[in-house]
Motif scaffolding. Structure first.
Motif, short mmCIF file in Angstrom:
data_model
loop_
_atom_site.label_atom_id
_atom_site.label_comp_id
_atom_site.label_asym_id
_atom_site.label_seq_id
_atom_site.Cartn_x
_atom_site.Cartn_y
_atom_site.Cartn_z
N GLU A 95 44.65 -28.03 56.51
CA GLU A 95 43.27 -27.59 56.75
C GLU A 95 43.18 -26.08 56.91
OE1 GLU A 95 39.48 -28.42 59.70
OE2 GLU A 95 41.48 -28.92 60.42
N HIS A 96 44.09 -25.51 57.66
CA HIS A 96 43.99 -24.09 57.98
C HIS A 96 44.59 -23.16 56.93
CE1 HIS A 96 42.20 -24.49 61.96
NE2 HIS A 96 42.79 -25.67 61.94
N ASN A 97 45.43 -23.69 56.06
CA ASN A 97 46.08 -22.84 55.08
C ASN A 97 45.74 -23.16 53.63
OD1 ASN A 97 47.86 -21.11 56.81
ND2 ASN A 97 48.50 -23.14 57.47
N CYS A 98 45.21 -24.35 53.39
CA CYS A 98 45.04 -24.77 52.00
C CYS A 98 43.63 -25.21 51.63
CB CYS A 98 46.00 -25.93 51.69
SG CYS A 98 47.74 -25.50 51.90
N CYS A 99 42.86 -25.65 52.58
CA CYS A 99 41.53 -26.19 52.26
C CYS A 99 40.44 -25.16 52.52
CB CYS A 99 41.25 -27.44 53.08
SG CYS A 99 42.35 -28.80 52.65
#
Length: 92
Positions: free
Chosen positions: A88-92
């Motif tokens: 969630e925090h690095n890819c989305c």
């Protein structure tokens, strides 16, 4: 960024989001196979939709982030929750 951490707004290089999303899907599949949670039916439907629409795993994870959090919280799966947070925090 000053600390040389890859910035997802510039590039996904070095973050390996696709492999992490693939791992999340493997974890989801394993959990679904070992539980009788009401989430099983929900994810069966969503995975069927994913197959019909031919979307990739990262798209699925991003689209289902809240449901995935609820499912992995219910299962008390810290490894799954940690990976989901990272996605969630690095890819989305």
């Amino acid at each position: 960024m000053n600390d040389h951490t890859p910035d997802r707004y510039v590039t996904f290089l070095g973050i390996d989001c696709d492999a992490k999303a693939d791992r999340m899907m493997e974890m989801l599949s394993a959990r679904l196979a070992s539980t009788d949670s009401p989430w099983v039916r929900y994810f069966e439907q969503k995975l069927a939709e994913k197959a019909r629409m031919a979307t990739d795993n990262l798209h699925f994870v991003g689209s289902q982030i809240n449901s995935l959090y609820s499912f992995f919280e219910e299962a008390e799966d810290e490894e799954g929750l940690d990976l989901l947070w990272h996605l969630e925090h690095n890819c989305c």
